[in-house]
Design a protein around this motif. Structure first.
Motif, short mmCIF file in Angstrom:
data_model
loop_
_atom_site.label_atom_id
_atom_site.label_comp_id
_atom_site.label_asym_id
_atom_site.label_seq_id
_atom_site.Cartn_x
_atom_site.Cartn_y
_atom_site.Cartn_z
N SER A 1 38.54 42.03 40.93
CA SER A 1 39.08 43.33 42.50
C SER A 1 37.93 44.19 42.19
O SER A 1 37.29 45.35 42.50
CB SER A 1 40.40 44.38 40.70
N PHE A 2 36.15 43.35 41.37
CA PHE A 2 34.92 44.18 41.59
C PHE A 2 34.15 43.39 41.81
O PHE A 2 34.14 42.09 41.84
CB PHE A 2 34.65 45.02 40.14
N ASN A 3 33.13 43.73 42.87
CA ASN A 3 32.80 42.69 43.41
C ASN A 3 30.96 42.23 42.50
O ASN A 3 31.64 43.48 41.82
CB ASN A 3 31.08 43.70 45.11
N LEU B 1 36.85 52.01 42.53
CA LEU B 1 36.21 52.16 44.50
C LEU B 1 37.24 51.33 45.01
O LEU B 1 36.97 49.91 44.48
CB LEU B 1 34.73 51.60 44.35
N PRO B 2 37.39 51.34 46.14
CA PRO B 2 38.08 49.84 47.32
C PRO B 2 37.01 49.38 47.10
O PRO B 2 35.72 49.18 47.44
CB PRO B 2 38.51 50.63 48.43
N SER B 3 37.45 48.00 47.77
CA SER B 3 36.93 46.39 47.64
C SER B 3 35.70 46.77 48.32
O SER B 3 34.37 46.98 48.87
CB SER B 3 37.25 45.15 47.86
N GLU B 4 36.02 47.62 50.61
CA GLU B 4 35.56 47.90 51.33
C GLU B 4 34.20 49.16 50.51
O GLU B 4 32.87 48.34 51.70
CB GLU B 4 36.29 48.44 52.99
N ILE B 5 34.16 49.62 50.05
CA ILE B 5 33.33 50.60 49.75
C ILE B 5 32.67 50.05 48.89
O ILE B 5 31.36 50.68 48.86
CB ILE B 5 34.16 51.56 49.38
N GLN B 6 33.10 49.37 48.17
CA GLN B 6 31.86 48.60 47.02
C GLN B 6 31.08 47.33 47.80
O GLN B 6 30.04 47.56 47.98
CB GLN B 6 32.64 47.88 46.28
N ILE B 7 31.36 47.44 48.69
CA ILE B 7 31.04 46.11 49.60
C ILE B 7 29.26 47.19 50.38
O ILE B 7 28.55 46.86 50.68
CB ILE B 7 31.48 45.76 51.00
#
Length: 583
Positions: A426-428, A378-384
């Protein structure tokens, strides 16, 4: 109903009458054909005087074939001797305890004259208790409909679960409009029940029609999953002492349920997930335990181990089972489309979804479950944004400014080490903490060798039915290769290989010639035929092979393997470390 009715079951009431006998001089090849043809899980072995001298199961036979035993070997050499017999009049509970103590799952049953009546198995014991349990439930339903007292059962939210015929005749509940306790009880009395005040004894009340009643209540809790209250209502008459009987019945039924649960064999089943491996059984039991909850779940395991299958089983055993299970593989979504796929978009062409917009996966999964596979990509912005959804249960569509509410349970899966990704940034971190509060790890197939034969048989049946091909025989060499192979693609790779073999099989037989080329080369054979410069290396290779075969024979039970090899456990551990055979 007395406890004796539920527990006083005899062996003769639970035995399997279909028993197949074979002479002790029958060879393995013939036995294999008989068991496949008759679809027998076990057979009893007799001597020349027709006396039972042993027993052999399909699992015993499969293990022997997998070890490459000569097909002309006589059954007496691989059977389990010293058969334990059960008398027909023995209490089933006592027989179950004796079999568990002896570590056996099957026992022939004899009458007083020593004649064979049938076979007692773990399954037949379970069926015996189950049949008696069904009769007990029918008996109590019959009682409830026969008594003149109106009985109504409420759940922990004070909603009506069921009622008997007397209640129906007393209050005439509508078939169209949902009935609530407020329709037949005064509101103050309903509030007392909702607050958990119990038990209520001989409470007098009048309904809206000025009819006068007495009320008794009794709280119940079954298996820790069903809570509620039983209402017993009579119209100005003495209430029958039914509450105590119901409470006793619930206790007895719960006891029988626990006893049935304890009868589980080494095999454990949850949905379509089945295993005999202790590590996998722990994972299954953990999944079964958390399934009814609403908590997020993280499933870890290599590719092809069955993460999606376990997620499906959790969903189907949850309170959300009537609603969708939406599956998404993050690795299959282009990076620029994640937000559109997960959260959807409002009307307009800017999202690439056309002027009508798009419904996101979270919205589609409302009230149900979403399974997010390979969440590590998952891209970082989607993780948030996903973290925000987990915290608030709301999200914004792409191009929208109004929050959208969705009640969704998240089950995530990964084949990567998320903790390392968190440390690398690389992961929230917060997202990882939320989804990993409950984590289940599925072991790879190479650590579950005891499951291989059963999985092969399951897939052979599945693809045999799908392709309309009846498979009667699997060559021992095939099973031996399967047991020796590491299966880097895990269960998915095994399933694909079995499908290929079924499609290419001839005359109902699966042989080595239909295996993929890379599987025909046994890795130990390759090692043994490589150039050897001295006798010490040759001895090491032979020793490694003997130790590996013995470990597989005893499903990696170190104590049994060491005993069979006639070495100490510490020596076995040192050898396993030396030859990199750790498990």
């Amino acid at each position: 109903m007395k406890a004796e009715y539920l527990l006083n079951i005899r062996v003769r009431d639970a035995l399997t009458k279909e028993v197949f006998l074979v002479p002790e001089d029958t060879d393995v090849e013939r036995l294999n054909e008989i068991m496949l043809l008759k679809q027998q899980e076990e057979v009893l072995v007799t001597d020349s005087n027709q006396k039972i001298v042993g027993i052999i199961t399909t699992n015993d036979l499969a293990k022997s074939l997998a070890r490459g035993i000569d097909r002309k070997t006589k059954v007496r050499l691989i059977m389990t001797p010293d058969v334990v017999f059960m008398p027909a009049d023995k209490l089933l509970m006592e027989a179950k305890m004796e079999m568990r103590k002896l570590g056996i799952s099957r026992a022939p049953v004899l009458d007083e004259d020593g004649n064979l009546l049938g076979l007692l198995t773990s399954k037949s014991i379970c069926d015996g208790f189950s049949s008696r349990l069904e009769k007990a439930v029918e008996f109590h339903e019959l009682i409830l409909d026969k008594v003149k007292t109106a009985v109504c059962v409420l759940d922990d939210r004070c909603e009506i679960l069921s009622y008997n015929k007397a209640f129906e005749e007393m209050f005439s509940p509508s078939r169209i409009i949902k009935m609530t306790p407020s329709n037949f009880l005064p509101e103050p009395l309903v509030e007392r029940i909702k607050k958990g005040e119990h038990p209520l004894e001989d409470i007098f009340f009048e309904n809206k029609d000025n009819r006068k009643f007495t009320l008794k209540t009794c709280r119940f809790k079954i298996a820790g999953q069903l809570n509620g209250v039983v209402l017993c209502i009579e119209e100005i008459s003495n209430v029958i002492s039914l509450i105590a009987e119901l409470d006793k019945a619930n206790y007895k039924l719960s006891f029988i349920e626990k006893q049935m649960g304890s009868l589980k064999d080494a095999e454990c089943c949850f949905g379509e997930v089945v295993s005999k491996n202790p590590q996998m059984i722990k994972a299954i039991e953990k999944a079964r335990k958390i399934a009814p909850s609403q908590a997020p779940l993280l499933i870890k395991g290599e590719c092809g181990t069955g993460k999606e299958m376990l997620a499906k089983a959790v969903h189907e055993n949850s309170t959300r089972k009537s609603f969708p299970l939406i599956k998404v593989n993050c690795a299959a979504i282009p990076s620029n489309l994640f937000e559109n796929e997960f959260f959807g978009s409002e009307e307009g062409d800017f999202s690439g979804s056309g002027r009508y917009g798009k419904t996101g996966l979270l919205e589609l999964a409302d009230k149900g479950t979403i399974f997010i596979d390979e969440i590590d990509v998952l891209p970082s912005e989607i993780q948030i944004k996903l973290l925000h959804f987990l915290q608030e249960q709301t999200f914004f569509r792409l191009g929208g400014n109004m929050p959208v509410h969705a009640n969704v349970r998240i089950i995530a899966a990964t084949n990567k080490d998320l903790e390392s990704l968190v440390r690398e940034g690389s992961f929230n971190t917060e997202l990882y903490r939320r989804i990993s509060a409950i984590t289940i790890e599925i072991p790879p197939l190479r650590e579950r060798c005891e499951d291989i034969v059963d999985l092969v048989n399951t897939f052979v049946r599945e693809y045999g039915n799908f392709y309309n091909k009846k498979i009667n025989h699997i060559a021992p060499g095939v099973l031996k290769i399967f047991m020796d192979y590491d299966w880097p693609g895990n269960v998915r790779e095994l399933k694909n290989v079995v499908e290929r073999m079924v499609v290419l099989s001839n005359n109902g037989e699966i042989t080595e010639d239909v295996l993929p080329g890379y599987l025909r080369k046994d890795y130990l054979t390759v090692e043994a035929t490589a150039e050897i410069n001295d006798l010490n290396k040759a001895a090491d290779i032979a020793e490694k092979r003997v130790i590996l075969d013995t470990l597989k024979k005893y499903a990696y039970n170190k104590t049994k393997a060491a005993r069979a090899l006639k070495i100490s456990r510490s020596t076995l551990y040192n050898k396993m470390k030396e030859y990199n055979l750790g498990k």
